[in-house]
Design a protein around this motif. Sequence first.
Motif, PDB file in Angstrom:
ATOM      1  N   THR A   1      88.373  12.972 -11.855  1.00 24.96           N
ATOM      2  CA  THR A   1      89.279  12.966 -10.707  1.00 24.96           C
ATOM      3  C   THR A   1      90.306  11.856 -10.844  1.00 24.96           C
ATOM      4  OG1 THR A   1      87.535  13.862  -9.299  1.00 24.96           O
ATOM      5  CG2 THR A   1      89.392  12.813  -8.191  1.00 24.96           C
ATOM      6  N   SER A   2      89.864  10.700 -11.291  1.00 25.40           N
ATOM      7  CA  SER A   2      90.770   9.568 -11.480  1.00 25.40           C
ATOM      8  C   SER A   2      91.806   9.873 -12.558  1.00 25.40           C
ATOM      9  CB  SER A   2      89.983   8.323 -11.834  1.00 25.40           C
ATOM     10  OG  SER A   2      90.853   7.241 -12.029  1.00 25.40           O
TER      11      SER A   2
ATOM     12  N   THR B   1      92.889  12.845 -13.479  1.00 28.21           N
ATOM     13  CA  THR B   1      93.792  13.857 -12.948  1.00 28.21           C
ATOM     14  C   THR B   1      94.799  13.234 -11.992  1.00 28.21           C
ATOM     15  OG1 THR B   1      92.039  15.504 -13.128  1.00 28.21           O
ATOM     16  CG2 THR B   1      93.902  16.053 -11.718  1.00 28.21           C
ATOM     17  N   THR B   2      94.329  12.363 -11.115  1.00 30.39           N
ATOM     18  CA  THR B   2      95.221  11.700 -10.168  1.00 30.39           C
ATOM     19  C   THR B   2      96.207  10.795 -10.899  1.00 30.39           C
ATOM     20  OG1 THR B   2      93.461  11.736  -8.519  1.00 30.39           O
ATOM     21  CG2 THR B   2      95.307  10.279  -8.088  1.00 30.39           C
TER      22      THR B   2
ATOM     23  N   SER C   1      82.466  13.185 -12.738  1.00 28.67           N
ATOM     24  CA  SER C   1      83.455  13.816 -11.858  1.00 28.67           C
ATOM     25  C   SER C   1      84.398  12.771 -11.267  1.00 28.67           C
ATOM     26  CB  SER C   1      82.766  14.618 -10.755  1.00 28.67           C
ATOM     27  OG  SER C   1      82.096  13.769  -9.860  1.00 28.67           O
ATOM     28  N   THR C   2      83.887  11.572 -10.984  1.00 26.04           N
ATOM     29  CA  THR C   2      84.758  10.500 -10.494  1.00 26.04           C
ATOM     30  C   THR C   2      85.783  10.119 -11.553  1.00 26.04           C
ATOM     31  OG1 THR C   2      82.995   9.630  -9.092  1.00 26.04           O
ATOM     32  CG2 THR C   2      84.796   8.126  -9.625  1.00 26.04           C
TER      33      THR C   2
ATOM     34  N   ALA D   1      91.919   6.364  -6.172  1.00 24.09           N
ATOM     35  CA  ALA D   1      91.187   6.900  -7.325  1.00 24.09           C
ATOM     36  C   ALA D   1      90.783   5.777  -8.270  1.00 24.09           C
ATOM     37  CB  ALA D   1      92.035   7.932  -8.045  1.00 24.09           C
TER      38      ALA D   1
END
Length: 93
Positions: free
Chosen positions: A42-43, A45-46, A38-39, A63
Amino acid sequence: MDINGLVAQNYAAGKAAAAPTPDGGATALAGAAQDFLSTLQTSETTGLQAMTGGADPHALVQALAQTELAVQTVVTVRDKVVEAYQEILRMPI
């Protein structure tokens, strides 16, 4: 963003992950792998949002720092597992 709150949250998560479990840690290991994924997601996506102008540079830097920390943690755990395996191989029978 409140850095003290973030540190307290990460400390609580680490404390819970270090607690012994009756299933031998399989649930904790699966949870850690899921958190790692998930990290990374998220990175990504950011990063995509930052490239298209949808995210601010501070969010991108944060991120990337979280991703770097996650990768360093995984590498450290991998090295410890390999080291333990090599120690087992060196044991006399």
